[in-house]
Every structure is written in C-alpha cells, then in structure tokens.
Design a protein around this motif. Structure first.
Motif, PDB file in Angstrom:
ATOM      1  N   ALA A  86       0.832  -1.207   0.000  1.00  0.00           N
ATOM      2  CA  ALA A  86       0.000   0.000   0.000  1.00  0.00           C
ATOM      3  C   ALA A  86       0.865   1.254   0.000  1.00  0.00           C
ATOM      4  O   ALA A  86       0.573   2.231  -0.703  1.00  0.00           O
ATOM      5  N   ARG A  87       1.938   1.223   0.761  1.00  0.00           N
ATOM      6  CA  ARG A  87       2.857   2.361   0.798  1.00  0.00           C
ATOM      7  C   ARG A  87       3.488   2.588  -0.582  1.00  0.00           C
ATOM      8  O   ARG A  87       3.555   3.717  -1.066  1.00  0.00           O
ATOM      9  N   PHE A  95       2.097  10.129  -4.115  1.00  0.00           N
ATOM     10  CA  PHE A  95       1.729  10.596  -2.785  1.00  0.00           C
ATOM     11  C   PHE A  95       2.554   9.895  -1.713  1.00  0.00           C
ATOM     12  O   PHE A  95       2.896   8.718  -1.849  1.00  0.00           O
ATOM     13  N   ARG A  96       2.833  10.606  -0.651  1.00  0.00           N
ATOM     14  CA  ARG A  96       3.460  10.014   0.524  1.00  0.00           C
ATOM     15  C   ARG A  96       2.388   9.263   1.294  1.00  0.00           C
ATOM     16  O   ARG A  96       1.306   9.775   1.533  1.00  0.00           O
ATOM     17  N   PHE A  97       2.695   8.000   1.655  1.00  0.00           N
ATOM     18  CA  PHE A  97       1.691   7.219   2.377  1.00  0.00           C
ATOM     19  C   PHE A  97       1.420   7.861   3.736  1.00  0.00           C
ATOM     20  O   PHE A  97       2.337   8.260   4.456  1.00  0.00           O
ATOM     21  N   ALA A  98       0.144   7.948   4.075  1.00  0.00           N
ATOM     22  CA  ALA A  98      -0.270   8.461   5.381  1.00  0.00           C
ATOM     23  C   ALA A  98      -1.520   7.711   5.807  1.00  0.00           C
ATOM     24  O   ALA A  98      -2.322   7.284   4.968  1.00  0.00           O
ATOM     25  N   LYS A  99      -1.686   7.532   7.118  1.00  0.00           N
ATOM     26  CA  LYS A  99      -2.890   6.876   7.606  1.00  0.00           C
ATOM     27  C   LYS A  99      -4.095   7.804   7.435  1.00  0.00           C
ATOM     28  O   LYS A  99      -3.948   9.020   7.328  1.00  0.00           O
ATOM     29  N   THR A 109      -7.698  20.163  -1.547  1.00  0.00           N
ATOM     30  CA  THR A 109      -7.210  19.900  -2.910  1.00  0.00           C
ATOM     31  C   THR A 109      -6.399  18.609  -2.967  1.00  0.00           C
ATOM     32  O   THR A 109      -6.523  17.846  -3.941  1.00  0.00           O
ATOM     33  N   GLU A 110      -5.579  18.347  -1.939  1.00  0.00           N
ATOM     34  CA  GLU A 110      -4.799  17.103  -1.946  1.00  0.00           C
ATOM     35  C   GLU A 110      -5.700  15.895  -1.749  1.00  0.00           C
ATOM     36  O   GLU A 110      -5.493  14.846  -2.383  1.00  0.00           O
ATOM     37  N   ILE A 111      -6.694  16.027  -0.882  1.00  0.00           N
ATOM     38  CA  ILE A 111      -7.621  14.899  -0.670  1.00  0.00           C
ATOM     39  C   ILE A 111      -8.322  14.543  -1.979  1.00  0.00           C
ATOM     40  O   ILE A 111      -8.435  13.368  -2.350  1.00  0.00           O
ATOM     41  N   LEU A 112      -8.776  15.570  -2.715  1.00  0.00           N
ATOM     42  CA  LEU A 112      -9.451  15.323  -3.992  1.00  0.00           C
ATOM     43  C   LEU A 112      -8.482  14.725  -5.010  1.00  0.00           C
ATOM     44  O   LEU A 112      -8.869  13.848  -5.797  1.00  0.00           O
ATOM     45  N   ASP A 113      -7.217  15.177  -4.987  1.00  0.00           N
ATOM     46  CA  ASP A 113      -6.227  14.596  -5.895  1.00  0.00           C
ATOM     47  C   ASP A 113      -6.003  13.119  -5.584  1.00  0.00           C
ATOM     48  O   ASP A 113      -5.841  12.300  -6.503  1.00  0.00           O
ATOM     49  N   VAL A 133      -3.913   5.257  -1.278  1.00  0.00           N
ATOM     50  CA  VAL A 133      -3.782   6.721  -1.277  1.00  0.00           C
ATOM     51  C   VAL A 133      -4.602   7.375  -0.186  1.00  0.00           C
ATOM     52  O   VAL A 133      -4.303   8.501   0.237  1.00  0.00           O
ATOM     53  N   LEU A 134      -5.638   6.678   0.327  1.00  0.00           N
ATOM     54  CA  LEU A 134      -6.464   7.253   1.395  1.00  0.00           C
ATOM     55  C   LEU A 134      -6.091   6.722   2.777  1.00  0.00           C
ATOM     56  O   LEU A 134      -6.748   7.021   3.767  1.00  0.00           O
TER      57      LEU A 134
END
Length: 388
Positions: A86-87, A95-99, A109-113, A133-134
């Motif tokens: 997933a990472r 995108f940088r993996f984030a929880k 804007t980043e969430i929508l991307d 990505v989410l």
C-alpha cells in the motif's frame, strides 16, 4: 518482478498524436492483467513536443509498472507485505503514504487529488489504489520479539566483517535488552507501547542500580539498545509510529577514578617471575603483552601468526582487521614489542588460540586482578583455581 518489456525504450508505435497532443499507448502485459482492468494503457502526455513526449512516456511507463507491482504484492495474507504494498502504491501515484486520520487533515485539494488518483477510466474507485492513497491500511502488529527479528535483517551492514565472537556479543546485548523489557511489560505490539511501559522499564533498572549495585552505564546500554531496535524498525519499515522512547537514560554522574598500580607493586608482586596467580599460560601472557603495548585485550587475543613479527629488525605486532572488525578506523596500527610484552609474544609466536574466538578472557583476567587488589597475591594463589 514482472518485466514490462521495453518500458525504458519508447517505440514509435507507443506514442500516438491526437490533434496536437501526444499520448502513451501501450498494451498491458499479461502478467499485470489480474490487477489492471484495461487491456490498453492510454495516457495523455500533455505536450506537442515529440522529444518531451518520449521522456514523459518513459517516466509514466515506469511509474505505472511500479503501481502494478505494488498491487500484485498486496495480494497476500502477510500484513507487513500488504502494508508495504500500500505504501509503494501510494508512492507510485505520487503521494506520501499516510494513515486515514492524517490524510483527512490535508488540504481539500490534496484529498481530492488522492481520490482522483484512485479512479479507473470509468470513474469508479479502484479498491487497492483507494486503500493506499487514502490510508486505509494500518501498520502491521509487530511485537517486540518480532521487531528484534526484523532488526537483525535491517542492520546486516552493521555486523558485516564481525567474527563469530564479535557477532555473539553484539547480538546478546540486544537480546538481553528485549528480554528485560518483555519481563517488565510483556511482548507487546510496538504500536501499543506507551510512555508508562517505558517508565516502568526505567524504574526496574533504577531499582537494580539502587539495590544490586548495577551501574548507570549498564542500564543506559540496555535502554539505548531497546530504543535503537524500536526506532530502526519504525523508521526503516516506515511505520510512522510515535514511539515514546525519549529521555530515559540515567545520568552517570562523576566517574570513579581508578588509581593505577604502582610500578614497584607491578614489578615485585603482580608480574613477579614465576608467579601465575591462578592464570593459565595464555591468559597470563596476554596480560603481560598489554603492559608495554597499550592494546585492548581483544586485540592481543585476536592476533594470528602473521600478525606477530618477531624476526623483524624491530619486533612488533600488527593490529589489523582479519576475519573480525576493529573497534575504530584508527585501531589499525603497528606496535613495537619490548620488555615483558616481547617475552610474552615470544612464548606465543602463533597467538593465543584459546582466546581467539572466546569472550572469556576479560572475565578470567578481571577476576585475577580484583583478587590481587583485594587480598594480595599470596591469597590469590590460594583462592583462584588454576584453569584446566
């Protein structure tokens, strides 16, 4: 890894021109068709320059291939492999993996991307990509014992060149630190370790310092070894955990000054000719070799025959890496032999096989020296049994 044949070479048929814009147009290789619903990959390169399009096509091909590889890797029951997949897939999308909670705190804007990156050509969400990505994948539950096993693999370069005895000592210190923590707090998943667990561990060590005459130095070595294991696994596996491992070391205070043996006492008592003090021949000669060389005990014990140059114009020993690492880069040196140290090495021209791969030398010699200081040599001869 499934090879995408020619992914680094853009063939003429790979690029198509629609109007004034170039597109990457490639068939999806059979090995990836299980994780890619499209039979063809068609991506706008957003340029009318052929040269620029070729460069962009190579980058898009490689990035897409990394994403497919990550999806394939994620098809497993292994939690660690799924998390790493997933990472990698998030990174393939740029995108940088984030929880999930961290993703939710990003600008809209980043969430929508991120959401757009997880959509397929028809507008639906691709499950594996959306999870990546989410941030819907949690780090795997790694216990403290499992963390140590992972640590061995992650730190192979640190043990490269160590001989069996050096490796045993290095590993035992870290095994001991983990065992001590588990005795206090249990074999916890590392993401569940709290500040209270670490403070309980520190308190246990304080009670040993107070009641068992343990030193702050010993406690700090143990604590720092455990902290290093947890931090290394967290960092190298990119778990992004907030570990509560800061400010645990003890102040070592003013160090006790050990007075040196006087020259007279050393000559007339400790190294009196014919006196063994219970030491076997090799241990005693190693001790004698230390006197005029200033070497570390392990350096003398580790000498091989080709390191002992007695027939040279200036008899000397060579401290060099030979199947084992030296303590520092400055430890590699040549040291002349004189006096009782020269005599000791002449009695052992082939070194000291008994202690070349054994960690028992320090215990034997230190016991001898402690008894010498406490009782005087005549009592030592009675109290310290000769090694067989």
């Amino acid at each position: 890894m499934h090879a995408w044949s020619g992914s680094h070479i853009v063939q003429p048929k790979t690029l198509i021109l629609r109007g004034t814009t170039y597109y990457l147009n490639r068939r999806v290789p059979p090995g990836y068709q299980g994780v890619e619903s499209r039979p063809w990959l068609v991506v706008s390169l957003k340029t009318d320059s052929r040269v620029e399009a070729e460069a962009k096509a190579r980058a898009v091909s490689d990035q897409t291939c990394l994403g497919w590889e990550a999806r394939l890797k994620g098809q497993t029951d292994d939690a660690m492999v799924r998390f790493e997949a997933a990472r990698d897939l998030a990174q393939a999308h740029g995108f940088r993996f984030a929880k999930a909670p961290q993703v939710a705190r990003q600008p809209l804007t980043e969430i929508l991307d991120r959401v757009d990156a997880a959509r397929d050509p028809a507008g639906g969400l691709m499950k594996a990509d959306a999870i990546a990505v989410l941030g819907q994948t949690d780090p795997p539950h790694i216990t403290v014992t499992e963390a140590l096993s992972i640590f061995w693999v992650l730190t192979e370069e640190r043990t490269h060149g160590k001989d069996a005895d050096q490796l045993r000592i290095w590993r035992n210190q870290r095994k001991r630190a983990v065992a001590n923590f588990i005795d206090i707090a249990g074999d916890l998943p590392i993401e569940t370790i709290t500040r209270d667990h670490m403070l309980d561990y520190r308190q246990w060590w304080w009670e040993r310092i107070r009641d068992e005459a343990m030193t702050a130095n010993s406690a700090n070595k143990d604590i720092l070894a455990l902290m290093k294991i947890l931090r290394t696994v967290n960092e190298m596996k990119r778990l992004r955990l907030d570990l509560p491992v800061g400010k645990l070391a003890f102040s070592e205070g003013e160090q006790i000054t050990h007075l040196p043996f006087s020259n007279e006492w050393t000559r007339t008592v400790l190294f009196k000719p014919g006196v063994r003090g219970g030491l076997n021949d090799q241990a005693r000669d190693i001790l004698l070799a230390l006197v005029n060389t200033g070497c570390r005990p392990a350096e003398i014990a580790g000498l091989r025959p080709h390191h002992i140059l007695l027939d040279h114009k200036v008899p000397h020993i060579s401290i060099a890496p030979d199947g084992r690492t030296l303590k520092t880069i400055y430890s590699h040196r040549k040291i002349p032999l004189v006096g009782i140290s020269l005599d000791a090495m002449r009695r052992n021209p082939n070194g000291s096989p008994r202690y070349q791969a054994s960690g028992s030398l320090s215990a034997v010699v230190n016991k001898f020296l402690r008894l010498c200081c406490k009782n005087g040599l005549p009592v030592v001869q009675q109290s310290l049994k000769k090694e067989k």
